[in-house]
Design a protein around this motif. Structure first.
Motif, short mmCIF file in Angstrom:
data_model
loop_
_atom_site.label_atom_id
_atom_site.label_comp_id
_atom_site.label_asym_id
_atom_site.label_seq_id
_atom_site.Cartn_x
_atom_site.Cartn_y
_atom_site.Cartn_z
N TRP A 391 37.16 17.70 34.35
CA TRP A 391 37.20 16.48 35.17
C TRP A 391 38.22 16.64 36.29
O TRP A 391 37.94 16.31 37.46
N PHE A 392 39.40 17.15 35.97
CA PHE A 392 40.44 17.36 36.99
C PHE A 392 40.02 18.47 37.96
O PHE A 392 40.34 18.39 39.16
N TYR A 393 39.33 19.47 37.46
CA TYR A 393 38.79 20.54 38.31
C TYR A 393 37.84 19.95 39.35
O TYR A 393 37.91 20.29 40.54
N HIS A 394 36.96 19.03 38.92
CA HIS A 394 36.06 18.39 39.88
C HIS A 394 36.83 17.53 40.87
O HIS A 394 36.50 17.50 42.07
N ALA A 395 37.86 16.81 40.41
CA ALA A 395 38.68 16.01 41.32
C ALA A 395 39.38 16.90 42.33
O ALA A 395 39.49 16.56 43.52
N ASP A 396 39.89 18.05 41.88
CA ASP A 396 40.53 19.01 42.79
C ASP A 396 39.55 19.45 43.87
O ASP A 396 39.90 19.50 45.07
N ARG A 397 38.34 19.80 43.48
CA ARG A 397 37.36 20.35 44.42
C ARG A 397 36.77 19.28 45.35
O ARG A 397 36.47 19.56 46.51
N LEU A 398 36.62 18.06 44.83
CA LEU A 398 36.03 16.99 45.64
C LEU A 398 37.04 16.37 46.59
O LEU A 398 36.66 15.80 47.62
N GLY A 399 38.33 16.42 46.24
CA GLY A 399 39.35 15.82 47.07
C GLY A 399 39.61 14.38 46.71
O GLY A 399 39.43 13.46 47.52
N LEU A 400 40.03 14.14 45.47
CA LEU A 400 40.39 12.80 45.02
C LEU A 400 41.78 12.86 44.40
O LEU A 400 42.05 13.67 43.50
N MET A 401 42.69 12.02 44.89
CA MET A 401 43.99 11.89 44.27
C MET A 401 43.83 11.14 42.95
O MET A 401 42.99 10.25 42.83
N VAL A 402 44.64 11.49 41.97
CA VAL A 402 44.51 10.92 40.63
C VAL A 402 45.85 10.32 40.20
O VAL A 402 46.88 10.99 40.25
N TRP A 403 45.81 9.03 39.82
CA TRP A 403 46.92 8.44 39.08
C TRP A 403 46.56 8.55 37.60
O TRP A 403 45.59 7.95 37.15
N GLN A 404 47.32 9.34 36.86
CA GLN A 404 46.99 9.60 35.46
C GLN A 404 47.81 8.73 34.53
O GLN A 404 49.01 8.84 34.46
N ASP A 405 47.11 7.85 33.81
CA ASP A 405 47.75 6.99 32.82
C ASP A 405 48.02 7.74 31.52
O ASP A 405 47.25 8.63 31.14
N MET A 406 49.06 7.32 30.82
CA MET A 406 49.23 7.70 29.43
C MET A 406 48.43 6.73 28.58
O MET A 406 48.55 5.51 28.75
N PRO A 407 47.57 7.22 27.67
CA PRO A 407 46.87 6.30 26.78
C PRO A 407 47.85 5.44 25.97
O PRO A 407 48.79 5.96 25.38
N SER A 408 47.62 4.16 26.00
CA SER A 408 48.52 3.23 25.32
C SER A 408 48.17 3.15 23.84
O SER A 408 47.07 3.53 23.41
N SER A 409 49.10 2.59 23.08
CA SER A 409 48.77 2.19 21.72
C SER A 409 48.21 0.78 21.79
O SER A 409 47.82 0.30 22.85
#
Length: 828
Positions: A391-409
């Protein structure tokens, strides 16, 4: 703490024998009976029917560290429920068949039910070309606790549902023939405080969804030499035109590493040095990675022992910088590559009706990201879930910045035994993903879910920044919302959630302001809803209305950006999910729900127009001078406007009673108020409201002294906040709060000031400044009546005053402290 580690079956690793069998991406031995059948999902995606035991996610799963030899172990495995304390079923055939890596609750797994504990079993053979090397098994993710046996020997345990683990099984392999692999998994989901994000054992038809248990990412194996590269840490450094690289290795220490960067086939730069140390690959005149031009350099990295290459891997990286800059208006904003760039995002939950946590195919995984580009977004907020590396590989190649959340409890405060585990998984998530170019921000907490201590939230944000200084830290998305304990003051962002929104927070100090969630407009689509029905924050009747409301809301985002200074926004959401019907697509990805051309046009206008060039408009007018204001209601036996021409009326049987100065009006807290009959304040500029008030009670109920109706909510609230049990001057979701609780049956002089030029709310109590709150309002269209003794919220009349009010003044300017003090001293 590093949870992902090489787990070795015995202390000293052996080598594969020459009697094993061979092949690249060879098809592992499959189990033929009993026959596997997929379940029937409530909704099917365009890719549901493409999934079969022969092609279950066959793609190479680790794109940032590639080798030529590997074997996919996805496909049919044996399956059975497990009991607590049950012995591993070594050498025993299990009764059911499950398709790995789809979670067992999903239709694609073939099981389609939840089990707290479960067994997986299969056999595999080792390709003959791998002799003389070690064999490593890779588990992309197993939710939540896992144990692994190979040939009857337990070789690994792992806790964590969103990070992977590896195990060296060389020394437990048989010399030839089938090798037995057994996996045990336990997933109690929301019965514990494990990080689960939006998962619940049973979806609640609200904002939580069907859980995913067991193996849900690719399982695979590869041969490696005794000395091998385990991980690459890649960090672009534009200031020095270099790519910082550290090769973490196993085996003997002191070996050399050589890294070479390529632009296509052209060598750009090479560096050589010791493994385990930071090296710098020169990248002269770098081509910068951005959403408009997501250029990636290819990498080849060799591990060298006395002149001989003992391992070689492929990788890639983009050259970009993430930071903050002041615009021409002086407001701090998000920046990419040294230029202000508005981060325009959706909320991306990453759930699928056929595969739940797991996308049915790699094409499907890529689809949602591709549609972000089609819609004109440049950012994705991956919401309290962590996706597979591809998924991150596709974001890298497509050109999308990602805000990555930590999964909550769960949403409740996390108890002591789980806090260290949460922090360990947070830092492991960062460790595993900090080389992906697309990730620009880490988000440890969402809306206070699981948050247990405000100071600790700040310390956690600091620890994330220390672990990865190259990115921004959003300590707490939705710090103004829900279970939040407030603003820790840490991190790089002030993140407010506002439905329908957008948020109107402003930058402060060294932190930018962002809207972490807003919007949520919905549309029902027959035959494409998980439950056959659902909800949104505002439902619309048709596509045209949905599109119009989205465009209107995004225009407000642009106004908030240029007026208030937000530099990022997150619209909810890219697709419907179960009961939530507020997506651009239906949950099955079959039906677009808006006019995408209009969506793209308004989105592009935000990215190009929200640049901090100071387009907030002229300063507000000075206002009318005088101590009484533009309207004054003494309430001495009459509701006459003593200054203006808008006499008020008593509503609901309100009566005159003893006041602070002569008479006032007594209100019963349920139906009585005073209606001025007109919009008396221009809420797009400066204004002030003052009144004397005596509360009959000071409990958990909200009580409003003065407000002005908007279309949905009051434009402002001079109030007693029952949630905080203090006086406040408020906008929806933002309050300037007095420091102490008031006493019932005591008169107080309240002054609420809106200073549009400074972008703040001020509250004065008994002539003294009690609180200041940074706030920016977009409500220039409040045409409802100014009212005394109630408010409007969510389209309803609410928060009736239970007490007595007297001497109400309204000003079309922001009173200063001396004017407020003088007004209080006069008793008027």
């Amino acid at each position: 703490m590093n949870l992902r580690h090489r787990l070795t079956a015995v202390v000293v690793a052996g080598l594969l024998t020459a009697t094993a069998l061979a092949g690249r991406q060879a098809t592992a031995q499959q189990i033929d009976e009993p026959a596997w059948q997929p379940g029937t999902p409530p909704l099917s995606t365009p890719w549901t029917d493409d999934v079969s035991p022969s092609n279950a996610l066959p793609e190479y799963p680790r794109p940032q560290l590639t080798r030529s030899k590997w074997q996919n172990l996805n496909g049919l495995w044996e399956f059975a429920p497990a009991a607590a304390g049950e012995a591993a079923p070594i050498g025993k055939t299990l009764a059911e068949r499950v398709l790995v890596p789809y979670p067992i609750e999903s239709a694609l797994s073939g099981i389609q039910r939840h089990e707290d504990r479960m067994w997986y079993r299969r056999t595999f053979t080792v390709p003959s070309g791998w002799q003389g090397q070690r064999l490593v098994l890779h588990f992309g993710a197993v939710d939540y606790d896992a144990k692994v046996w190979v040939n009857g020997r337990q070789v690994a345990t792992h806790r964590g549902g969103y990070d992977g683990f590896d195990v060296d099984v060389t020394n437990v392999l048989r010399r030839s023939g089938p090798q037995e692999l057994i996996v045990w998994a336990e997933d109690l989901t929301d019965e514990t405080f494990q990080p689960i994000g939006k998962q619940r054992e049973v979806g609640d038809r609200g904002i939580f969804y069907q859980g995913s248990s067991g193996i849900w990412r690719t399982v695979w194996m590869e041969p490696v030499n005794t000395s091998a590269i385990d991980r690459l840490q890649l960090t672009p450094d534009l200031a020095t035109s270099t790519l910082r690289i550290t090769a973490d290795t196993s085996g003997p220490v002191g070996l050399d590493v050589e890294a070479t960067a390529y632009d296509g086939r052209k060598v750009v730069g090479t560096v050589r040095g010791k493994a385990g140390t930071e090296l710098r690959v020169p990248i002269p005149n770098p081509k910068l990675w951005s959403p408009d031009n997501p250029f990636l350099y290819d990498l080849k990295v060799r591990l060298i022992d006395r002149g001989r290459t003992v391992d070689q891997v492929g990788s890639y990286s983009g050259m970009r910088s993430v930071g903050k800059l002041k615009g021409a208006d002086g407001k701090l904003r998000l920046a990419l590559n040294g230029k202000i760039l508005f981060n325009l995002s959706t909320l991306d939950q990453g759930f699928w009706p056929d595969g739940l946590n797991t996308a049915p195919t790699d094409e499907a995984l890529r689809f949602d990201l591709e549609q972000h580009k089609v819609l004109g977004f440049n950012t994705v907020r991956k919401h309290i879930k962590v996706e597979p590396d591809r998924w991150f590989y596709h974001a890298d190649r497509l050109g999308l910045m990602v805000w990555q959340d930590m999964p909550s409890s769960k949403t409740d405060a996390m108890p002591e035994p789980w806090r260290a585990q949460f922090k360990a998984e947070l830092h492991e998530m960062i460790e595993e993903h900090k080389s992906f170019t697309s990730i620009t921000a880490w988000v440890p907490f969402n809306e206070g879910w699981g948050e247990w201590d405000l100071a600790e939230t700040g310390r956690i944000a600091d620890s994330v920044k220390a672990q990865d200084p190259s990115r921004l830290v959003n300590a707490h998305s939705g710090m103004n919302c829900c279970n939040s304990k407030g603003d820790s003051g840490r991190g790089d962002m002030i993140d407010h959630h506002a439905y329908l929104g957008p948020a109107t927070s402003s930058p402060a100090g060294d932190r930018v302001a962002v809207d972490g969630e807003h919007g949520g407009f919905g549309l029902k689509t027959a035959d494409h809803m998980w439950f056959g029905d659902g909800f949104a924050y505002e439902m619309t009747p048709d596509q045209a209305t949905l599109t119009r409301r989205y465009v209107e809301n995004q225009r407000d985002v642009l106004r908030s950006a240029n007026t208030c200074g937000i530099s990022g926004s997150v619209y909810t959401q890219i697709t419907d999910v179960e009961g939530e019907l507020n997506g651009f697509f239906t949950y099955d990805r079959q039906i677009p729900k808006m006019d995408f051309a209009q969506v793209r046009a308004v989105n592009e206008s935000i990215i190009t127009g929200a640049d901090g060039t100071g387009t907030s408009g002229p300063p507000p007018p000075a206002g009318t001078p005088g101590a009484d204001g533009i309207h004054f209601y003494p309430l001495d036996g009459t509701t006459e406007d003593a200054v203006g021409n808008n006499d008020a009326t008593l509503q609901g049987g309100a009566t005159f009673a003893e006041g602070k100065n002569g008479q006032g009006v007594a209100l019963n807290g349920s139906s009585q108020f005073i209606d001025t009959g007109a919009q008396l304040l221009d809420t797009s500029g400066n204004y002030t409201a003052t009144a004397w008030v005596k509360l009959n009670k000071a409990d958990g109920s909200f009580q409003t002294v003065v407000s002005q109706d908007g279309d949905r909510d009051s434009a402002f609230f001079l109030q007693y906040s029952g949630q905080d049990q203090r006086f406040a001057m408020s906008f929806p979701g933002q309050r300037a709060l007095a420091p102490t609780k008031p006493n019932p049956n005591q008169w107080y002089h309240l002054t609420g000031v809106r200073d549009a030029a400074k972008g703040e709310l001020r509250l004065y109590v008994d002539g003294e400044l009690a609180a200041t709150k940074s706030a920016c309002s977009l409500d220039a269209t409040s045409t409802g009546n100014t009212v005394i003794g109630r408010a409007k919220f969510g389209g309803n009349s609410v928060d009736y005053l239970d007490g007595t009010v007297d001497q109400v003044h309204l000003f079309d300017r922001a009173l200063g402290p001396e004017e407020v003090r003088s007004l209080y001293a006069s008793g008027r």
